[in-house]
Enzyme design. Structure first.
Site, PDB file in Angstrom:
ATOM      1  CE1 TYR A 155      -4.067   2.108   0.556  1.00  0.00           C
ATOM      2  CE2 TYR A 155      -3.021   3.189   2.247  1.00  0.00           C
ATOM      3  CZ  TYR A 155      -4.045   2.898   1.462  1.00  0.00           C
ATOM      4  OH  TYR A 155      -4.984   3.999   1.551  1.00  0.00           O
ATOM      5  CE  LYS A 159      -3.531   4.939  -1.333  1.00  0.00           C
ATOM      6  NZ  LYS A 159      -4.894   5.254  -2.229  1.00  0.00           N
TER       7      LYS A 159
END
Length: 247
Positions: A155, A159
């Site tokens: 993640y 991001k």
């Protein structure tokens, strides 16, 4: 909102719930026509907003699939009576948290595909018309996790990649009056974060300067600002909506 934005088209990926739904509502409230794209519940969410008098359509969308993205864009324009997209909010997201030693390739792949391939696929399908019109707003949903967070190697990487994507596109598209910005939310109250164990939630609360968990509307308000001409000189930025949270 300036007059020229009345009736302009905004696309919101992952718009059927959580932050995406709040964004869809807010953009509709300030006068945009909104197309919600999601894997499920898109029609029910759109109907809820239509019941409030907003001009919204819900359509199926898998951001990891190139053809699905193309159909979504074309169907959104057709349903809402326009030949171009004014605002794209790349909000679709997924988490598969685990320590790297336990993370599977499938966990890695799906998170990277949804966030990075998804932003690429959607942006490619709208950017030519924005350049042709000499106007557009692209808003990418990053996360405070881009700075690194235990159990989120996939993640955080995705991001962080969105921030590089944002800053590069801002340099490429600024000459066409297309702005590209990223938003970096902290701990926001959504169906996803409500699954976090209470002890973990308490730790987050201890790290907040503003002593409350953020609401989806806190993020949606910033999206609404960036979508309008009030933010026409802001591009390439990463703006936090964190309540002062630090990891």
């Amino acid at each position: 909102m300036s007059v020229q934005h009345k009736g302009a088209l905004a696309l919101v990926t992952g718009g059927a719930s959580g932050i995406g739904f709040a964004i869809s509502r807010k953009l509709g409230e300030i006068g945009f026509k909104v197309a919600i794209g999601d894997l499920k519940n898109y029609e029910a969410s759109a109907q809820e907003l239509r019941n409030s008098g907003l001009e919204v359509v819900g359509l199926p969308l898998d951001v990891t699939d190139w053809d699905s993205c193309g159909r979504f864009v074309q169907n959104a324009m057709s349903h809402l009576g326009t030949d171009h997209v004014d605002v794209l909010v790349n909000n679709a997201g997924v988490i598969r948290d685990n320590l790297l030693i336990k993370m599977t390739r499938e966990d890695w792949d799906i998170v990277i595909k949804v966030h990075l391939y998804g932003a690429f696929n959607m942006t490619k399908h709208v950017v030519d018309s924005m350049i042709s019109k000499q106007h557009g707003r692209i808003i990418n949903m990053s996360s405070l996790s881009w700075t690194g967070n235990v159990g989120q190697a996939n993640y955080a990487s995705a991001k962080a990649g969105l921030i590089g994507f944002t800053k590069t596109l801002s340099k490429e598209l600024g000459r066409y009056n297309v702005t590209v910005n990223a938003i970096s939310p902290g701990f926001i109250d959504t169906p996803m974060t409500r699954t976090v164990p209470e002890k973990v939630r308490e730790k987050f609360m201890d790290r907040l300067s503003i002593r409350r968990i953020g609401q989806p509307e806190d993020v949606a308000n910033l999206v609404a600002f960036l979508a309008t001409d009030q933010a026409s000189y802001i591009t390439g930025e990463v703006i936090g909506v964190t309540g002062g949270l630090t990891f």
